[in-house]
Structures are given as C-alpha cells and as structure tokens.
Design a protein around this motif. Sequence first.
Motif, short mmCIF file in Angstrom:
data_model
loop_
_atom_site.label_atom_id
_atom_site.label_comp_id
_atom_site.label_asym_id
_atom_site.label_seq_id
_atom_site.Cartn_x
_atom_site.Cartn_y
_atom_site.Cartn_z
N SER A 32 0.77 -1.04 -0.03
CA SER A 32 0.04 0.06 -0.14
C SER A 32 0.88 0.97 -0.01
O SER A 32 1.87 1.09 0.56
N PHE A 33 0.23 2.51 -0.46
CA PHE A 33 1.04 3.69 -0.30
C PHE A 33 0.62 4.11 0.98
O PHE A 33 -0.45 4.00 1.39
N VAL A 34 1.58 4.73 1.76
CA VAL A 34 1.43 5.17 2.90
C VAL A 34 1.70 6.79 2.90
O VAL A 34 2.81 7.02 2.71
N GLY A 35 0.63 7.51 3.15
CA GLY A 35 0.79 8.86 3.06
C GLY A 35 1.61 9.31 3.89
O GLY A 35 2.34 10.44 3.98
N SER A 36 1.62 8.95 5.33
CA SER A 36 2.61 9.21 6.45
C SER A 36 2.68 8.13 7.33
O SER A 36 1.91 7.21 7.48
N GLU A 41 2.38 4.14 13.10
CA GLU A 41 2.49 4.63 14.36
C GLU A 41 1.47 4.60 15.29
O GLU A 41 1.37 3.88 16.23
N GLU A 42 0.22 4.89 14.80
CA GLU A 42 -1.38 4.99 15.46
C GLU A 42 -1.89 3.77 15.55
O GLU A 42 -2.65 3.32 16.16
N SER A 80 13.23 11.34 11.28
CA SER A 80 13.49 12.36 12.28
C SER A 80 12.26 12.44 13.07
O SER A 80 12.20 12.78 14.43
N LYS A 81 10.97 12.00 12.62
CA LYS A 81 9.57 12.19 13.50
C LYS A 81 9.32 10.76 13.89
O LYS A 81 8.44 10.65 14.68
N MET A 82 10.28 9.78 13.60
CA MET A 82 9.85 8.40 14.19
C MET A 82 10.10 8.47 15.73
O MET A 82 11.14 8.80 16.21
N SER A 83 9.12 7.68 16.46
CA SER A 83 9.31 7.52 17.94
C SER A 83 10.26 6.46 18.34
O SER A 83 10.58 5.69 17.11
N LEU A 127 -3.43 3.17 2.50
CA LEU A 127 -3.27 3.17 3.87
C LEU A 127 -3.17 4.97 4.25
O LEU A 127 -2.04 5.37 4.55
N THR A 128 -4.16 5.36 3.96
CA THR A 128 -4.17 6.95 4.07
C THR A 128 -5.39 7.39 4.71
O THR A 128 -6.53 6.76 4.42
N GLN A 129 -5.37 8.44 5.39
CA GLN A 129 -6.60 9.03 5.94
C GLN A 129 -7.65 9.43 4.88
O GLN A 129 -8.90 9.02 5.04
#
Length: 732
Positions: A32-36, A41-42, A80-83, A127-129
């Motif tokens: 799947s394409f993942v927008g973010s 993560e969530e 940089s944003k990865m938890s 997998l995008t909102q």
Amino acid sequence: MLTIYDLNNQKMIEKPDFFELIADYSSFKGVSFVGSFKIIEEKLLPNFRQINLILGMEDSQIGQNLDQLFNVPRKVKEISKMSDEFLNRVENKTLQLRFTKDQLFHSKYFIVENDNNFIIFNGSMNLTQKALNKNHEMMWMYEGNKENKQDQVIYQAHQKLFEKNFIEDSAEYLDRKLIKQIRNQNTKQITNVITDDMLEKADNVVKVHSEDIVQLTSQAKKDQVAYEMFPEATEKIVNNIYTPKGHKRRNSTKIKENVKKIVYKDFSKADDEKVINAESLYPEPMWSHQDEQLVVRDPYDNLYRPLEVPKVEKDDVRVFVEIIKSFKYNKVKDESNQALSAFMYLMTSPLIWKIREIYHQSNFSKSADQVPVSMVLIGRGTTGKTLLVSDYFKKFTGDTSKSIQYSEINGNSAQTNKAVTFLDNYLNSGRFVSPMIIDELNGNFLHSKVATNAIKQWSNTITGIHNVNIFAMNHNAGSKEINNLEEITKRVYYLSFEAPWLPQAQQKYNYNILINDNNDHIYKYVTHELNRRLCNLTGEDEANLVKDYLSITKEIVWNLLKKFGYQNELADIINKNYDYKVDRNRITWKMLIKDDNFEHVSVSKTNPDQFVVSKAIFNNLKANSYENINQTLDNYFNMFPREAGIAIEQYDNGMILNIKKFDKFIGEPLIQKYYDEVYKDDKQQDTMTAFLKAQEKRDEANNQIMQTLVKQVAEQNKPKKKQGLISKLFRK
C-alpha cells in the motif's frame, strides 16, 4: 467513502471501520501507499505483533520509483519524526518496511491473520486518512480458517504472492542495521547515514533504469507528449549522481558532498515545525510550464500533457460579458471595472512569472516588483468578492478542488507563520503555475511582519516558474486593516468591492444561471494565446507589456469580444486597470467631508464652480479612523489625479477645488448639494425676481399687443367716405 464487499456473506458493507474489522488479528502484511508513517505509528504498531509492509505508490509512473530511492530529504524528515517505539520495532524486525527494487507496486492488498484465522483484502484503498475516510474506495474481503481446505487455497495463493513481492521484488526501506547510527541524531547526521545508504542501494540493490535517468536529466523529454514532474530535490540529486545519458558519475566523494548540500538546503527552506503537508489543498488539475508550453496534469495517470485549447463559442463570450456587467447592473453602484480587472489578472496569472522574467531582461528599466504576485479582493459582507473567487474563478479556471479558507492553512492562530510557509512552499515549487486561491483572508495577514516580509521577498527575489496568490478578504476598504504602504501596494493588487447587491427582483442578470453557464473555455484560450505571444515576443508587445503587464491579455480578450460582436459591451472599461489607490483616495475624501459635516468647507456665490477646504479640517484627524498615510494637507491635495483637474490651488491655510469635478471624482453631487442648500434662499429670491421681471416683460408685451389690437379695431370701425362724381369718373 470506503465500501467493502464481503465475499463470504455476499453483501456490501458501506462505510466500515477498517481497523475495527481487523482488531482481532496479530499479523499485518500488505502492499500500500502510505501517506505518512503516522498511520503506522497510531493504527498498526499498537495492534499487531508483526507488520510486514511494502510501500507502494499512488500511481504507476516510472518517476515514482526514482523518487522512492532518491528523495533523501523526505526520508530524513520521516526518520526524524519516528518514535523510539517505531525504531525499536524496525530494529527487532517486528516492523519491516520495504520498497520496489525495479517495477513499482501499484496493487493494494492486505493479509491479516492470527494462529487460526485470516482476512484478505484487495482493491483500491491505500493506508491514508483520505482513502479511509474521504475517497470513494472499493475493496473485497475474504475471511477464512487456516484449517479449512477451501480457505487454504486463497490463503496460500496470496501468501505466495506476498512472499515473492516481499523477498524478491523489494528492498529494505530502512535497514535495521542503521538504527543505532540514526537514533537520537540531528538532521545532518541522519542525512549522512541515509545518503550513504541511498548510494549503496543505487549501486547494488535497486535496479535504476538508464532510460528513467535520461528522462529526468536530459532534454529528451522535450520530444514527449506527456511529462512527469519530479520533486525538486529528487531531480537535483539524480542530476548529481548520473550524467544526462544515464551513466553513473565516477567521483563518489563529490557526489556525496553535493547530495548532502541539496538535503541541507531543502531543510533550510522550511524546518519541520513550519512544513505544512497540504497537497490536498492545491488546485486540481494542476497546471505547470514545460518547454515553452503550458502543461496540465491528467488526474487519471498524473502525467502532464500540453494544454488542450477548446473552441470558444459565442455563448462563452456572452456569459463572460454578462458576469462582468452583473457587477454594474446587479449592484447599487457600478463595480464592473473591478470585476473585469480581477478576471484580467486571473487570466494572466499562469504567466505572471514569464512577464516578470521579461521585465528582468528588458531594456526599458522597469523593475519586476511592479508586477504583483498577489491579488486581494476586498469587500464587506456580501459585496461579490467571495462570489468571484469561489463561484466564478474556480469554474472559470477549470479548478475542481474545493475552495480553501484561510483558517485551513493557518489554523486559528493569530500568527501568520503557517500560512506564509504554506504559500511559500507552493510559490517556490519551481513548477506550478495554477493560482493559489484563498478565501476569508484574515485582516492581520497584510500587517503581519512575517507576511509583509514574505510579500516583499517573493516580489524581489523569486525567479523562474512560479504561481500567484489570489485572496478574498472581508473588510471595509476604508479600514486601517488594509496595508496601504507603498512597499505593499505596488506588490499586491488590491481591488475593492464595497457596493451591496440590489434586491434580487431588481437585478438584471440571474447569477445562478451565470454560475451554471460559466466554463473554462475562455481561460484556456487566453492563457494559451498569451503564452504563445510571450514566447514569441515582438518589440511592440514588449514595449506595451512594460507599460501595462496586462496589455497583451486585454488585447486577446478584446479580439474575442470583437469576433463575436461584443466589442461595445465592455469598451468603456477594458483598457482601464482598476486603481485601488485612486479608489481609496475617493473614499477617504468622501469620508473626510461627510464626517466633518461641512464645517470646514466654504462655498461662494461669486465663484459658484469652486469651493474651499480649510486646513483646520485635518486638526482632529488622528482621533478618527481615516485611511491616509501622513495626514497632511499636502498628502490630501495630492490624492487627486492631476489629469482630473479637481485641485485648483493649494495655499497655507487650505485648498481650492472644482465642485463639479470633485463630485464626479467621489461619485455623487456632495458639494453641489451643499452649495444649493447654502444659497437656497438666495436662489429662491433670485428665482422670484426673475419671475417678476419676466412677468413684467410679459405684461408690457401684452399691453403692446392690446394697444395694437385696439388701434386695428378702431381703424376698422371708422365710417367710409362717400365718393364724388369726379372720383367715380376717374376710377372708371
């Protein structure tokens, strides 16, 4: 709206909660394409012990393959944003992310399972909102038991396909061996690691096709009918790694240094706190400029193709003319000049950058900052500004995206940083020319230091291909919230709409019909012709363009009007650019006189064509909300256009102005009415005196007539003399 067809129960499930359907499973696999990565993560990390995901793309174009590999800035930002949890899962391999080695993955399918059961999903959803909550997406699902032989057939077939895709056809997006090198590191340190990893993959893991490189680095794409638009950073990185013929450059050390510089520069443009990922707010379809022609993105395959120019029909021109005239005949006051000027700027907007470029190169010593990169429609309430941008402009340009509100790009913050960053990112794309249209601009935007500095910077420094901004702002044109400093007014084209609409029964044109009949034929035709003229500029066109940056647009529109017999309909305004400064001065003077209640205005019977304004009228100006700059006698005297002949003389204690010309300037007989009121009694006395004199003359004339008649009657009544013998003989 997501719709899923349940193969087991042979029924359609409308608006399902996708993650609720898979809540009882522990393993998630899919393409799947993942927008973010935020959605991973969530939604995935908390619910699945094992996640294996191949990062597909939104479309199937070759350039996306290059972007996945070479877009280092985007990858660095993501990392940089990865938890810590995200990085831990990658490191212990319970989260494995991969991307294409060769051909793109455009399919979307998911396998969720636990020890005994599974569900397979297949269809259009990413997998995008947007895909989960907004788009019209269709999937089918099959739920089965691993022990059931019939279910095993479909399960094994999809498992086999996924294993091949995962092991043979894809490469690790983020190698778990890199985690220790990037954990808790700054942007530059992460960039160093990811750059080395990218170059290693380009050499040994991912298949980079030379024809793809040639498409991006050479001039070969000039011969193509369709174009792909690559992210700026990707294009620069590929150009640094490969030659125009698609061969790898030899100096690896220099390559690494150059790539890192590109990434650092990309980050310096907009740090993570400022970047607004809002491509969904961009115009659609998107226009760009390539090889001296306007190109438009096809929503079906995302390729850019040369602008197709429709045939302009007489009805198209009629509707355009009626839209403009509705701002004259449907309003309390004529504002058709503003409306036409707004449309002229709109039709020029995809090529404002080209005109600014001509100004830069011209020998006529004209600065490019005199060609505004923003237009602001100012109004209060329902005066037509939102009607223009939302109902007319969008359809006129063929833009099918929704209208954008200022709050969408800036939130509810009083600060303007987010909005400026959003606009700046779009303006500096180096590729898009579709105008960015924003409604309900906040009044403080044009006074914000961040925004005004940005406006000056855009106007002074931006070069090459860029778009323009078009704003609608709800405010009275006489307000202090309009920034009237010269440094802003020459860079922002203000148009004021202050007159309300007439009651609907009194309106000449039905705006619902106008909106329905409005289309993009004229816009496409004019922009195409304008581009052709600008790319083959004559000396005469250049001279006219430097005098008036809208001159060629006006000529093209005029020729269209003439072709279909409408040349007289807009003849009085087509060559007039609406001047907000003059309009503002008109409002300012009208407010000044009315609020002063004529206390400092003098008229004289001996000079009925002139009136005097005392300097004392400005004494209390600071206590009121007048729109002016220096609040001085000189400033107000100079507000009048010289060619209008309004200002006769300025002296120490005031100024002398022409009554008729002043009233024409402000648009109503303000001073003439005052003059008539002041000398009303004298006028009445003069009228009575004139009447009595006229009556006296009439009486004298009547007396003379009566006397003449009396004489005539008397003559007629005299007895006739008898003729003698001799007279009778002689008569014979």
